[in-house]
Design a protein around this motif. Structure first.
Motif, mmCIF file in Angstrom:
data_model
loop_
_atom_site.group_PDB
_atom_site.id
_atom_site.type_symbol
_atom_site.label_atom_id
_atom_site.label_comp_id
_atom_site.label_asym_id
_atom_site.label_seq_id
_atom_site.Cartn_x
_atom_site.Cartn_y
_atom_site.Cartn_z
ATOM 1 N N VAL A 164 39.118 47.014 26.258
ATOM 2 C CA VAL A 164 39.858 46.954 27.523
ATOM 3 C C VAL A 164 41.101 46.102 27.322
ATOM 4 O O VAL A 164 41.003 44.914 26.981
ATOM 5 N N MET A 165 42.268 46.690 27.516
ATOM 6 C CA MET A 165 43.519 45.939 27.438
ATOM 7 C C MET A 165 43.752 45.228 28.767
ATOM 8 O O MET A 165 43.767 45.855 29.823
ATOM 9 N N THR A 166 43.914 43.917 28.704
ATOM 10 C CA THR A 166 44.144 43.134 29.901
ATOM 11 C C THR A 166 45.182 42.060 29.595
ATOM 12 O O THR A 166 45.735 42.014 28.486
ATOM 13 N N ALA A 167 45.440 41.221 30.563
ATOM 14 C CA ALA A 167 46.406 40.129 30.397
ATOM 15 C C ALA A 167 45.755 38.814 30.816
ATOM 16 O O ALA A 167 44.734 38.796 31.504
ATOM 17 N N ARG A 168 46.366 37.747 30.392
ATOM 18 C CA ARG A 168 45.797 36.423 30.651
ATOM 19 C C ARG A 168 45.607 36.181 32.143
ATOM 20 O O ARG A 168 44.596 35.601 32.564
ATOM 21 N N LYS A 169 46.548 36.627 32.974
ATOM 22 C CA LYS A 169 46.457 36.355 34.410
ATOM 23 C C LYS A 169 45.416 37.209 35.116
ATOM 24 O O LYS A 169 45.080 36.937 36.275
ATOM 25 N N TYR A 170 44.883 38.237 34.447
ATOM 26 C CA TYR A 170 43.892 39.106 35.069
ATOM 27 C C TYR A 170 42.474 38.868 34.550
ATOM 28 O O TYR A 170 41.548 39.576 34.950
ATOM 29 N N LEU A 171 42.288 37.876 33.676
ATOM 30 C CA LEU A 171 40.962 37.671 33.091
ATOM 31 C C LEU A 171 39.929 37.276 34.139
ATOM 32 O O LEU A 171 38.769 37.685 34.076
ATOM 33 N N ASP A 172 40.324 36.451 35.128
ATOM 34 C CA ASP A 172 39.372 35.978 36.126
ATOM 35 C C ASP A 172 39.278 36.893 37.340
ATOM 36 O O ASP A 172 38.575 36.577 38.295
ATOM 37 N N SER A 173 39.968 38.025 37.315
ATOM 38 C CA SER A 173 39.926 38.941 38.460
ATOM 39 C C SER A 173 39.565 40.360 38.014
ATOM 40 O O SER A 173 38.404 40.768 38.096
ATOM 41 N N ARG A 174 40.537 41.094 37.486
ATOM 42 C CA ARG A 174 40.271 42.485 37.096
ATOM 43 C C ARG A 174 39.275 42.580 35.949
ATOM 44 O O ARG A 174 38.332 43.389 35.997
ATOM 45 N N ALA A 175 39.489 41.784 34.900
ATOM 46 C CA ALA A 175 38.584 41.846 33.743
ATOM 47 C C ALA A 175 37.170 41.457 34.160
ATOM 48 O O ALA A 175 36.189 42.084 33.734
ATOM 49 N N LYS A 176 37.039 40.440 34.979
ATOM 50 C CA LYS A 176 35.725 40.013 35.466
ATOM 51 C C LYS A 176 35.052 41.130 36.261
ATOM 52 O O LYS A 176 33.850 41.393 36.109
ATOM 53 N N ALA A 177 35.821 41.813 37.109
ATOM 54 C CA ALA A 177 35.256 42.904 37.910
ATOM 55 C C ALA A 177 34.785 44.050 37.016
ATOM 56 O O ALA A 177 33.717 44.626 37.246
ATOM 57 N N VAL A 178 35.564 44.396 35.999
ATOM 58 C CA VAL A 178 35.151 45.461 35.078
ATOM 59 C C VAL A 178 33.876 45.078 34.341
ATOM 60 O O VAL A 178 32.934 45.869 34.228
ATOM 61 N N TYR A 179 33.835 43.841 33.845
ATOM 62 C CA TYR A 179 32.674 43.402 33.059
ATOM 63 C C TYR A 179 31.402 43.354 33.901
ATOM 64 O O TYR A 179 30.305 43.666 33.404
ATOM 65 N N GLU A 180 31.516 42.988 35.175
ATOM 66 C CA GLU A 180 30.336 42.836 36.030
ATOM 67 C C GLU A 180 29.920 44.132 36.709
ATOM 68 O O GLU A 180 28.896 44.153 37.385
#
Length: 825
Positions: A93-109
């Motif tokens: 999953v390509m993400t950015a530092r500012k999205y790790l605690d929001s979008r990336a977290k939502a995808v992972y959970e």
């Protein structure tokens, strides 16, 4: 040539010794080191920290260390492609530092937890794992930032995936942090394709109209659009990874997915899949931030494997819950099929359905578990296993015959006193679901058959609900399109006969929003029954000291009752309160806020009646508060609330309400601090003088369309915590007189962040009383009051009978109508 002869050729030099080689290497290394140090001193300016200039050496030592990969998926040494069901796909999953605690977290959970493989998130060089998701598998790519376009991030991510997991997975999925993946359908797709072949799967594109011809693509070249996701087989990744450096050095556009497609075409020799079906299964919604924020019951959502874009994390969780609901429906359907198999086999073997649960396949070996709470218990096969059909329910008498409701632009029903009504939203939604599923079934093999059937409209239909489920008959207007061979377009009409079977009763016990799992149901039930028998006897015996700590029964309900006059009705209320709460030891407290009545002097009698009850039950907590001024329900309730604590469970009640212990239990279960407010729907009785006249009245808790109606638009009875009452803003104390304060409180609750729970409570009855509407009320309050007065008179059948038996009523209505029309004309 003779030995003494002299020539002019140069003499060959002797070979150098080992010492000469070592000396030359040492001098070269020393010279190179001096040149490199000089360049670093010249090119690196001194850096300042806290007002002190640092040398270049000190500055380099203080640079932040590059974070290493964290929480990467662990794979066993003996776990390879061919021997593990969980090594199907690796998702990057390509993400950015500012999205790790929001979008990336939502995808992972959400879908990241349900993959038939592993997942990792790739971000910029100095990214770290967010605090709100400490187990997020993160790979900070060296020498990569979060700038756009992310071409370097994309190619280095593929390189990392191949170098670390190339021999462990069949497929590799390049995804963004705003895509949702239905993992069960992704697995089904990938297991149907040979991963040993070079495959490059995605939604093929050649750029939009503005970019056409500017992407350096040949007429037969394309690329897989990155948003909905790109799938690469192991063989494809194996071919392109050695050439990633060349692909990065030869970029023609700023589009990362275009350059990936160019690289795959050049070094793997394959284009993106030219398949029209990919437009729907790898679905991209062009609505931008508004995509998938509305109604999810659409064929595009139901058909897709990936959905893009989902920009907001709350919508990612919402979409995931919706997909889990669809999966539950599939499992329920599968369970019905299993029950039908059991039903059919029992009939074939001559085994009675009543004996099926106790059947033994061998001596002492039961076919099913005897414990009804066990996961191996079959359930009610006699009901759930009945084959589908419109004749499953067989009435034995004419009274058991269930009439069909007719559906067209309106709904016609013999079961309702109003035979013609608008089609309600729940019926419309059900019909839309049926039509969508039927059309999906019809077009399941449309590609192979070279035809497609489109739905135009439903002309009419019939519907009924029996003890087995819902039966539906629809007349659909369709369009048949044949696009292979001789092309044909024809309008057709088809009838749909559908039986939707009930799936059984599901019971889940929750406590404060969390599921309660009982290990020993029988023993706990025995302890509760013993507790109920011995509680509040004259000895107050309690053999189970933990029973008082029951988190549900331990909740104290604080009744708040506003009162002005109506002493006889208050006597009935106190008798009901004594019977339900005081004699049984229910944990309740009662606060009565008494206001003087303009015509009835009953304040002292009310207080004396409460004092008598307090003397009879010394441990009871009943308090009276005397108000002053004109009575207002909002003001009276607010006075009672002010005496309580923030953590107290409040229950606003009227003096006309009678209730049982079951109603109290539902109040405790359905009201959650900081999460949910409970507005029970109360059953309101019609005027007994009109209904029964001199005949015997039925039981007070008898509920039927004849005896009363549900107060769907009544919000005065409510349970909530005082802290939540203050959070939503409380009552509007400026409202005087009858009504409107409850509607205002309900509007505030709906607009708050709390959940609103409404349900019909058959153990909470509003006893009939005459409604008095004062002329001094505001226009809105007076209209609401008169509407309530008219609604509580009698039901439509009784009113129709009264009007038919008294022609004077119709003549009076006609005369009144003429008087209203003439001035207007």
């Amino acid at each position: 040539m003779s030995m003494g002869e002299v020539t002019d050729r140069p003499v060959m030099r002797k070979r150098r010794g080992l010492s000469s080689v070592v000396l030359g290497l040492t001098l070269g290394l020393l010279l190179g080191f001096l040149i490199l140090s000089y360049r670093m001193l010249v090119s690196t300016p001194p850096q300042r920290s806290s007002g002190v200039w640092l040398s270049s050496t000190q500055a380099v030592s203080r640079l932040p260390l590059r974070p290493a990969a964290k929480n990467m998926p662990k794979i066993k040494e003996n776990e390879y492609i061919n021997n593990s069901a969980t090594n199907l796909v690796f998702v990057g999953v390509m993400t950015a530092r500012k999205y790790l605690d929001s979008r990336a977290k939502a995808v992972y959970e959400t879908w990241g937890k349900e993959l038939p493989g592993k997942i990792a998130f790739f971000s910029s060089e100095f990214s770290t794992v967010p605090e709100n998701c400490p187990d997020l598998p993160l790979v900070p790519l060296p020498r990569v930032d979060d700038s756009y376009p992310p071409q370097k991030k994309s190619f280095l991510m593929l390189q990392y995936m191949w170098n670390n997991f190339g021999d462990r997975f069949e497929w590799f999925f390049r995804a963004d942090d705003d895509v949702y993946v239905r993992t069960d359908r992704l697995e089904k797709l990938l297991r149907s394709v040979d991963s040993k072949r070079p495959m490059y799967i995605g939604q093929a594109g050649r750029g939009n109209s503005e970019e056409f011809g500017l992407l350096s693509l040949e007429y037969d070249e394309n690329f897989c659009m990155g948003g909905p996701g790109v799938l690469l087989s192991r063989e494809t990744l194996k071919r392109i990874v050695p050439h990633i450096k060349k692909c990065l050095q030869n970029l023609y556009t700023t589009h990362e997915d275009v350059e990936l497609g160019r690289c795959v075409k050049k070094y793997a020799g394959i284009p993106c899949t030219w398949n029209y079906e990919m437009q729907s299964i790898l679905y991209h919604n062009s609505s931008g931030d508004q995509a998938f924020t509305g109604n999810l019951k659409k064929k595009e959502v139901h058909r897709a494997i990936t959905l893009h874009p989902v920009k907001s994390p709350p919508h990612m969780y919402r979409l995931h819950n919706y997909m889990r609901g669809l999966h539950i429906q599939d499992l329920q359907q599968e369970r019905l099929h299993l029950h039908r198999d059991l039903y059919t086999m029992a009939k074939q073997l001559g085994i009675g359905l009543d004996n099926l649960k106790n059947n033994e396949i061998a001596k002492g070996v039961r076919l099913f578990a005897a414990d009804p709470y066990s996961s191996r218990h079959p359930g009610d096969t006699g009901i759930l296993g009945v084959p589908p059909g419109l004749r499953s329910f067989k009435p034995m008498t004419s009274e058991e015959v269930i009439p069909w409701d007719f559906l067209s632009r309106s709904e016609y029903s013999l079961a309702d006193s109003n035979p013609r009504r608008r089609v309600h939203s729940d019926i419309k939604e059900g019909l839309d679901d049926i039509t969508r599923e039927v059309m999906a079934s019809i077009n399941a093999c449309s590609r192979q058959r070279g035809r497609i059937v489109e739905e135009r409209s439903a002309l009419y239909g019939y519907r009924r609900v029996d003890s087995y489920g819902a039966d539906t008959i629809l007349d659909l207007l369709l369009v048949y399109r044949k696009y292979r061979g001789r092309k044909v377009t024809l309008p057709v009409r088809r009838h749909v006969y559908l039986h939707q079977h009930f799936t059984g009763l599901e019971i889940r016990e929750v406590l404060n929003g969390e599921q309660v799992i009982l290990n020993d149901t029988n023993s706990q039930g025995y302890e509760k029954s013993l507790q109920n028998i011995l509680r509040n006897t004259f000895l107050n015996l309690n053999f189970n000291p933990d029973a008082e700590n029951d988190p549900v029964q331990g909740k104290t309900i604080h009744f708040v009752l506003p009162l002005s006059g109506r002493f006889e009705v208050f006597q009935r209320f106190l008798k009901n309160y004594e019977e339900i709460c005081l004699t049984t030891g229910e944990k309740t407290e009662l606060t009565v806020v008494v206001y003087p009545h303009p015509t009835e002097d009953s304040v002292e009698k009310t207080i004396n009646l409460v004092e008598q009850l307090r003397y009879k039950y010394r441990n009871s907590r009943i308090e009276t508060i005397t108000g002053s001024g004109n009575f207002s329900r909002a003001k009276a309730l607010h006075v009672g609330i002010s005496k309580l604590k923030d953590e107290d469970l409040l229950f606003f009640i009227d003096v006309d309400i009678v209730f049982t212990n079951s109603a109290l239990n539902r109040i405790r279960l359905n009201t959650l601090l900081g999460r949910r407010i409970y507005f029970p729907v109360v059953f309101s009785q019609y005027d007994p003088k009109v209904l029964y006249k001199n005949s015997v009245k039925p039981d007070r808790f008898a509920i039927s369309d004849f005896s009363g109606y549900w107060r769907i638009f009544g919000f005065g009875i409510v349970s909530l915590y005082k802290k939540d009452y203050n959070a939503i803003g409380g009552f509007d104390l400026s409202i005087q007189g009858w009504g409107k304060e409850d509607v205002d409180l309900f509007d505030k609750a709906v607009k708050s962040n709390l959940d609103i729970f409404r349900a019909a409570d058959k153990h909470m009855i509003h006893v009939f009383h005459e409604v008095e509407c004062e002329n001094k009320l505001s226009r809105t309050q007076y209209t609401m009051c008169m509407g309530t007065k008219a609604a509580t008179y009698a039901n439509r059948e009784v009113l129709t009978k009264i009007i038919n038996e008294n022609p004077d009523y119709m003549r009076f209505a006609r005369a009144r109508r003429l008087k209203l029309i003439k001035p207007a004309s």
